[in-house]
Design a protein around this motif. Structure first.
Motif, PDB file in Angstrom:
ATOM      1  N   SER A 134     -12.692   4.121  23.551  1.00 25.71           N
ATOM      2  CA  SER A 134     -11.644   4.494  22.241  1.00 25.71           C
ATOM      3  C   SER A 134     -10.072   4.077  22.901  1.00 25.71           C
ATOM      4  CB  SER A 134     -11.883   5.823  21.856  1.00 25.71           C
ATOM      5  OG  SER A 134     -11.015   6.421  20.945  1.00 25.71           O
TER       6      SER A 134
ATOM      7  N   ASP B 133      -9.375   2.127  25.282  1.00 25.76           N
ATOM      8  CA  ASP B 133      -9.162   0.520  25.266  1.00 25.76           C
ATOM      9  C   ASP B 133      -8.574   0.088  23.866  1.00 25.76           C
ATOM     10  OD1 ASP B 133      -9.520   0.720  27.964  1.00 25.76           O
ATOM     11  OD2 ASP B 133     -11.626   0.380  27.919  1.00 25.76           O
ATOM     12  N   SER B 134      -9.580   0.622  22.931  1.00 22.48           N
ATOM     13  CA  SER B 134      -9.191  -0.206  21.815  1.00 22.48           C
ATOM     14  C   SER B 134      -7.889   0.144  20.983  1.00 22.48           C
ATOM     15  CB  SER B 134     -10.392   0.429  20.634  1.00 22.48           C
ATOM     16  OG  SER B 134     -10.129   1.734  20.465  1.00 22.48           O
TER      17      SER B 134
ATOM     18  N   VAL C 204     -13.127  -6.832  26.442  1.00 21.49           N
ATOM     19  CA  VAL C 204     -14.474  -7.028  25.537  1.00 21.49           C
ATOM     20  C   VAL C 204     -15.445  -7.470  26.351  1.00 21.49           C
ATOM     21  CG1 VAL C 204     -15.049  -8.245  23.772  1.00 21.49           C
ATOM     22  CG2 VAL C 204     -12.782  -7.459  23.725  1.00 21.49           C
TER      23      VAL C 204
ATOM     24  N   ILE D 252     -13.822   1.584  16.750  1.00 19.26           N
ATOM     25  CA  ILE D 252     -13.476   1.201  17.805  1.00 19.26           C
ATOM     26  C   ILE D 252     -14.214  -0.374  18.349  1.00 19.26           C
ATOM     27  CG2 ILE D 252     -14.274   1.548  20.279  1.00 19.26           C
ATOM     28  CD1 ILE D 252     -14.436   4.416  19.434  1.00 19.26           C
TER      29      ILE D 252
ATOM     30  N   GLN E 260     -12.610  -3.356  16.647  1.00 27.02           N
ATOM     31  CA  GLN E 260     -11.270  -3.487  17.241  1.00 27.02           C
ATOM     32  C   GLN E 260     -11.667  -4.601  18.573  1.00 27.02           C
ATOM     33  OE1 GLN E 260      -7.917  -2.815  16.421  1.00 27.02           O
ATOM     34  NE2 GLN E 260      -7.373  -4.236  17.968  1.00 27.02           N
ATOM     35  N   PHE E 261     -12.644  -4.414  19.217  1.00 23.73           N
ATOM     36  CA  PHE E 261     -13.248  -5.279  20.371  1.00 23.73           C
ATOM     37  C   PHE E 261     -13.687  -6.502  19.469  1.00 23.73           C
ATOM     38  CE2 PHE E 261     -14.318  -1.261  22.408  1.00 23.73           C
ATOM     39  CZ  PHE E 261     -12.804  -1.084  23.046  1.00 23.73           C
TER      40      PHE E 261
END
Length: 921
Positions: free
Chosen positions: A346, A348-349, A364, A398, A401-402
Motif C-alpha cells: 500500500s 509503495d502504491s 512492480v 493498490i 496502481q501497480f
C-alpha cells in the motif's frame, strides 16, 4: 494413477478389444494343470477383467494381481487349491510383479506346481488392431513386447486419447506394486493429455497456472500434492522429498516464523531491515535459536546458517520452498501474513508515481514475484483460499496502481496471475479506464454542431448500455460525455430558429410535407419514441427490421406532445400555432383541446398551413385549412384507450391494426364510391398521406413500468414495434395496390430516468424546482370550476374557463351552460359561484412554463438558472402567444421514482425525434 484410470474408464472401456489377442489366449488355455503368470513391472488397471477378456474360458481361473509378498503367497495357494479341485484339468493365470515371481520357490508347498511365464505371441498387426479398437487410435510404430505394457498403453490411450510410453512412468521403491506415477522430471516428456490426467489425479487440476510457474515453484507444488495423494511411497523418489519432509516436521512456531520472514522479505526486498527477534512471536533464547538454526540447516542441506540480525539471505533461500512452507497454513494465519505484505505494498502504491521509471518497474516486479509465490499456495490449497485473503475493497486500488505502471512501461508480462480475482479485476479496470480515456479524448475533441450530433448520440447510448450492464466506468469519460451532452443541448436550443427554416435539418413541421408522386405514405406517430430510443434498441439488439432510411428529426421547444402533434399536422412550428399545451389560450378564453364540448366554436382557426388537405381525413371535417391540430379539434386517430396495462400490448397492436384497416377501407369508399361528396382537395388527399397516432407507449412510459428495469422497457418496445411493423406491412399490402411507404416517426424523444439521474448526479445544480419558474415570470389568473365540490351534479372534473384579466364577476353563465338542463334548472347563481375560484394560471407542461413578464429584458433574469432555457416565441400564432417561456432542460417537477422517462424539456434525448422509412415493394 491406476485408480484414476479405473474411475475414468469404468463404464466406457471396451474390454472386447482384448479378444483379438488370439495367440495369447491360445498360449494360456493350452497349458493344463499349470499356474501361469504374466510378468510386469507396472500395475495393470482392471487386470483380472483384461485376462478374462483374453481367455474367455471356463477352464481358466483368473486371479487378481498380487502387490506384495503376502498377497503373492495367497494367490499361489488359491491357484493350487483350484488346480487340485479340478484334478489338474484347468489353468490358473494372473499378472504378477517380476520381483515376486522370481522367488516363488521360497513358498512352501510349491515344488510340485508347474509355474510358467506367458509369452506374448500375437503378431504386431494384431496388437495394433486391438489397440485401435480399444483406444480408437493407432499406436505408435514401436512393437509392444509385453502384455502388461501393452495393456497400460491401451488404457491410457482410451482415457486420454494419447499413447503413453511405459518408460515414462515409475512405481514406488517398496515391494508393493498397486499404483504408478509420473516423475516430475518426466512430466514434460509425456503427452499433454496424460500429463494433465495425472496432475488432476494428484490434485493439480489447474495446469495452466501450474505451467506458468518456474521449475522450483512447480516442484514445490508437485511434491506437496504427491505426498498428499500417495504418502511417502512415490515421493521418496523425488529430489524435493527431503525438504518437504523436514518442513512438515518443523515446530509450528518455527514454521510461522519462517513464513513471516519470507513474506516480509518478498514484500520489502531492498527495504528489508527486519531482524529475526523482531519477527518472532516467541522469545529467542539460545536453545530456541539453536533449534531454529538446526531446522534451517536441515532444510537447506548446504551447511549454511541463518544470520539472526540480517536474515535476508536466509529469507531468499527459504522462498525457494515457498509452497511447501505454506502447505498446512490455516486461513487466519494466511490472511494475517497477507495483511503484513499489504502494509508495505500500500505504501509503495502511494509513492510509486514519484519513483523513477526503473524504480517503479522494479517495485512492480517485486509484487509480481510475491504473487507468483502465492500461486503455489493457490495450487496446493485452492484459489478460493488465497482470494479470501485479498478482499476487493482493500486491494483493488493498490493493485490497479501497480498494473498502471506495468502498462505505462510496456510490461504487460507482469502481474498476470489469473488465479487472483482482485488482480484480474484491477487489470480489467485499468484496461477499461485506458479505453475510456481514449474515448474521453475523442469526445472532448468532437466538434459541437448539428452535423456531429448523430455520432455523439451513438457514443452516448453506447455508454448508457455499458453502464446499465454494471460494467465499471471511468469518471473521466462520464464527465466528458455529460459535459458534451450539455453543450449539444445548448447548440440545439441556440440553432433552433435555423433548424425550423433550414432545409438541411428535418423538423417536425417537415414530416408531412406535400408529396408530388402517386405513392402512398403510411405515417405512424409513436408517442415518445425518439432517436436515442432507436439507438438503444440497436445497442441491446431488441429491434430486427432494417429501415431503408433513418432520419433524426428535431422536435419543438419544448418537446411536448400537444405542440408536437399540432406541428406535425399543421406544418407549423409551435411558435406560430401558439399551442404549447392541451389548454392553449385565445383572447380571454382557455380552450381544452382534449375535452371540449362538441359545439365549441373554433372559427378563429383559419390560418392556411403547408399541409392543408394533404392528410387523409374524414369527409365531414372542416375545410378551413387546418386538418389536424389536436385530439378533438381535428379528429386525430388514437390507437386505444388512455389506460393500457403491460400485458395488453398485443391488444393495443390489434386495435391499432383494426383502425388502420378501417381507415384504408374508408379511403377506398371515398375514392371509388359516391357515399361521400368531399371537395376535390379532400379527395386528392386520400391518395397520399395516411397518418395514425399511437399514444400508448407514453402511458406505458409513465404508468405501467412501475417496477420494470431499464432494459425491459426496450425489450418490450422492440418486440412491440417489430410485430407492429409486420402487421402494418401485411395490412397495407392487402389493401393498397399502389407503392406504399411506411414511416415510423415520433413527436419527440424522452429523457430516461437513468440519463436524468446520471446528469443530476454530476451536476446537482441543474435540479429543477417550480419556484425557479414562477419567481421569474408574472402569472395570469383564471377562473377554475371545481365540479367535484358541487352537490347538484354528478360531474367531478374541473375546468379553466376564462383568463381573469379584471375584477369582473365569475362567469356563472358559462358554468351553467356546462350542466345538463335538469341540473341547471334549480341551481342558483350563488351555488355556481361557490364552485368557481380565481387561481394563478400558468400554461405549463411537466417541464416548462409560458407566461408574461413585466421586465424589459426578461431573458437576462431568466438565464440565471442552470439547465433552464429561456425561449421567446415570435410571429402571429393561432392562439395568443406568451411573452416568454422557460424550459427545464433535465429535471421534472413531481416526478415519480418509478417512471422510466420524461419529456417536455430541451435535453438532447427529448429534442431528437425520429423517422424510420421502410420502402414498400
Amino acid at each position: 494413477m491406476k485408480t484414476e484410470l479405473e474411475q475414468n474408464l469404468e463404464d466406457s472401456f471396451d474390454f472386447t478389444s482384448f479378444e483379438r489377442l488370439t495367440a495369447t489366449s491360445e498360449a494360456i488355455t493350452s497349458k493344463k494343470g499349470k499356474l501361469l503368470y504374466v510378468p510386469t513391472d507396472i500395475p495393470v488397471p482392471f487386470d483380472k477383467r483384461v485376462l478374462n477378456a483374453i481367455v474367455d474360458s471356463d477352464e481358466v481361473r483368473v486371479l487378481p494381481m498380487p502387490v506384495d509378498e503376502w498377497e503373492f503367497r495367497e494367490t499361489v495357494y488359491t491357484g493350487i487349491e483350484y488346480l487340485v479341485e479340478q484334478d489338474g484339468e484347468a489353468t490358473v493365470v494372473f499378472f504378477c510383479p517380476r520381483s515376486l515371481v522370481d522367488n516363488y520357490l521360497d513358498i512352501p508347498g510349491t515344488e510340485f506346481v508347474n509355474f510358467e511365464r506367458v509369452e506374448l505371441e500375437d503378431p504386431t498387426r494384431t496388437i495394433h488392431d486391438a489397440f485401435e479398437r480399444g483406444a480408437g487410435a493407432e499406436p505408435r510404430p514401436s512393437t509392444i513386447d509385453d502384455l502388461a505394457e501393452y495393456t497400460l498403453r491401451v488404457f491410457t490411450a482410451a482415457a486420454t486419447g494419447t499413447e503413453l510410453a511405459p518408460t515414462q512412468i515409475q512405481t514406488s521403491t517398496d515391494e508393493q506394486l498397486d499404483d504408478f506415477y509420473i516423475p516430475y522430471d518426466n512430466l514434460t516428456a509425456v503427452p499433454t493429455p496424460i500429463r494433465e490426467f495425472f496432475l488432476n489425479g494428484i490434485g493439480i487440476p489447474n495446469t495452466d497456472l501450474f505451467d506458468r510457474l518456474d521449475t522450483t515453484a512447480q516442484q514445490n507444488v508437485y511434491i506437496t500434492q504427491l505426498l498428499a495423494a500417495y504418502g511417502d511411497r512415490f515421493a521418496k523418489n523425488e529430489p524435493k522429498y527431503g525438504v518437504a519432509a523436514e518442513i512438515q516436521q518443523l515446530d509450528p512456531d518455527i514454521q510461522h516464523l519462517f513464513r513471516r520472514l519470507v513474506v516480509k522479505w518478498l514484500a520489502q526486498r531492498r527495504l528489508f531491515t527486519a531482524t529475526l527477534p523482531e519477527l518472532a512471536d516467541m522469545e529467542l533464547d539460545r536453545p530456541t535459536i539453536d533449534t531454529i538454526q538446526d531446522a534451517y540447516q536441515r532444510i537447506t542441506e548446504d551447511g549454511s546458517t541463518l544470520n539472526i540480525q540480517e536474515p535476508a539471505v536466509a529469507a531468499e533461500t527459504l522462498s525457494k520452498h515457498f509452497g511447501i512452507l505454506f502447505d498446512n497454513i490455516d486461513e487466519t494465519d494466511f490472511a494475517d501474513l497477507v495483511n503484513t505484505a499489504r502494509d508495505q505494498l500500500s505504501s509503495d502504491s502511494q509513492q510509486i508515481e514519484d519513483y523513477s521509471s526503473d524504480q517503479a518497474v522494479q517495485t512492480v516486479d517485486k509484487v509480481d514475484t510475491l504473487l507468483d509465490h502465492l500461486a503455489e499456495v493457490a495450487l496446493i490449497k485452492h484459489p478460493r483460499f488465497v482470494n479470501a485473503a485479498f478482499p476487493e475493497e482493500r486491494w483493488s486500488s493498490i493493485l490497479q496502481q501497480f498494473v498502471r505502471v506495468a502498462f505505462d512501461n510496456d510490461r504487460d508480462d507482469l502481474l498476470t496471475s489469473r488465479y487472483l480475482t482482485v488482480l484480474n479485476q484491477a487489470r480489467k479496470q485499468e484496461r477499461r479506464e485506458r479505453e475510456f480515456e481514449d474515448q474521453a479524448e475523442t469526445i472532448r475533441e468532437l466538434d459541437v454542431n448539428l452535423a456531429t450530433l448523430p455520432t455523439f448520440l451513438e457514443q452516448w447510448t453506447s455508454y448508457l448500455v455499458d453502464t446499465r450492464e454494471d460494467n465499471d466506468v471511468s469518471p473521466l469519460l462520464r464527465q466528458e460525455l455529460i459535459d458534451k451532452y450539455d453543450e449539444f443541448c445548448s447548440e440545439v436550443v441556440t440553432q433552433y430558429r435555423d433548424i425550423v427554416t433550414d432545409d438541411d435539418w428535418l423538423h417536425l413541421s417537415d414530416l408531412l410535407s406535400p408529396q408530388h408522386d402517386d405513392s402512398v405514405t403510411i405515417t405512424v406517430i409513436i408517442d415518445s419514441f425518439g432517436y436515442t430510443d432507436y439507438l438503444l434498441l440497436n445497442q441491446f439488439g431488441f429491434f430486427d427490421p432494417e429501415p431503408d432510411e433513418i432520419d433524426l428529426v428535431f422536435s419543438n421547444i419544448p418537446s411536448y406532445t400537444p405542440s408536437a402533434i399540432s406541428t406535425i399536422f399543421t406544418g407549423l412550428p409551435a411558435e406560430e400555432t401558439g399551442i404549447y399545451s392541451w389548454e392553449p389560450r385565445h383572447d380571454n378564453r382557455i380552450y381544452n383541446l382534449k375535452h371540449r364540448n362538441p359545439d365549441t366554436d373554433y372559427g378563429f382557426i383559419d390560418q392556411q398551413t403547408e399541409n392543408s388537405f394533404h392528410l387523409i381525413q374524414r369527409p365531414q371535417l372542416n375545410e378551413s385549412g387546418i386538418t389536424r391540430v389536436a385530439d378533438e379539434i381535428a379528429d386525430i386517430r388514437l390507437s386505444s384507450d388512455t389506460t393500457i396495462e403491460t400485458d395488453h400490448l398485443d391488444a393495443v397492436r390489434e386495435g391499432f391494426v383494426d383502425e388502420l384497416e378501417a381507415t384504408l377501407d374508408e379511403r377506398r369508399r371515398v375514392l371509388e364510391g359516391d357515399e361521400f361528396d368531399p371537395s376535390p382537395e379532400a379527395r386528392e388527399a386520400q391518395k397520399s398521406n395516411i397518418v395514425l397516432y399511437l399514444e400508448d407507449f407514453d402511458q406505458y412510459l409513465h404508468e405501467t413500468l412501475a417496477f420494470a428495469e431499464f432494459e425491459n422497457y426496450y425489450r418490450t418496445l422492440g418486440t412491440f414495434l417489430t410485430d407492429l411493423l409486420a402487421d402494418i406491412q401485411d395490412t397495407v399490402d392487402t389493401a393498397i395496390d399502389e407503392t406504399a411507404e411506411i414511416n415510423i416517426t415520433s413527436d419527440h424523444g424522452k429523457l430516461t430516468r437513468y440519463e436524468m439521474e446520471m446528469i443530476l448526479d454530476e451536476h446537482p445544480e441543474y435540479e429543477f424546482t417550480q419556484q425557479m419558474l414562477t419567481d421569474s415570470i408574472t402569472l395570469d389568473q383564471a377562473y377554475e370550476v371545481n365540479f367535484r365540490n358541487a352537490e347538484f351534479t354528478n360531474r367531478s372534473d374541473n375546468h379553466y374557463l376564462t383568463v381573469a384579466t379584471d375584477d369582473t364577476d365569475p362567469p356563472v353563465d358559462q358554468v351553467r351552460d356546462m350542466l345538463t338542463e335538469e341540473d341547471a334548472a334549480d341551481v342558483s347563481d350563488e351555488e355556481l359561484r361557490a364552485i368557481i375560484d380565481k387561481v394563478d394560471y400558468l400554461q405549463s407542461g411537466s417541464k416548462f412554463a409560458f407566461g408574461s413578464t413585466n421586465n424589459e429584458d426578461p431573458v437576462t433574469d431568466l438565464n440565471q438558472f442552470d439547465s433552464i432555457d429561456s425561449y421567446q416565441p415570435r410571429g402571429d400564432g393561432i392562439f395568443t402567444l406568451p411573452d416568454v417561456g422557460l424550459v427545464s432542460r433535465y429535471d421534472i417537477k413531481n416526478r415519480s421514482g418509478h417512471d422510466h422517462g420524461y419529456h417536455g424539456g430541451t435535453s438532447l434525448s427529448e429534442m431528437a425525434a425520429l423517422r424510420l422509412t421502410f420502402q414498400g415493394a
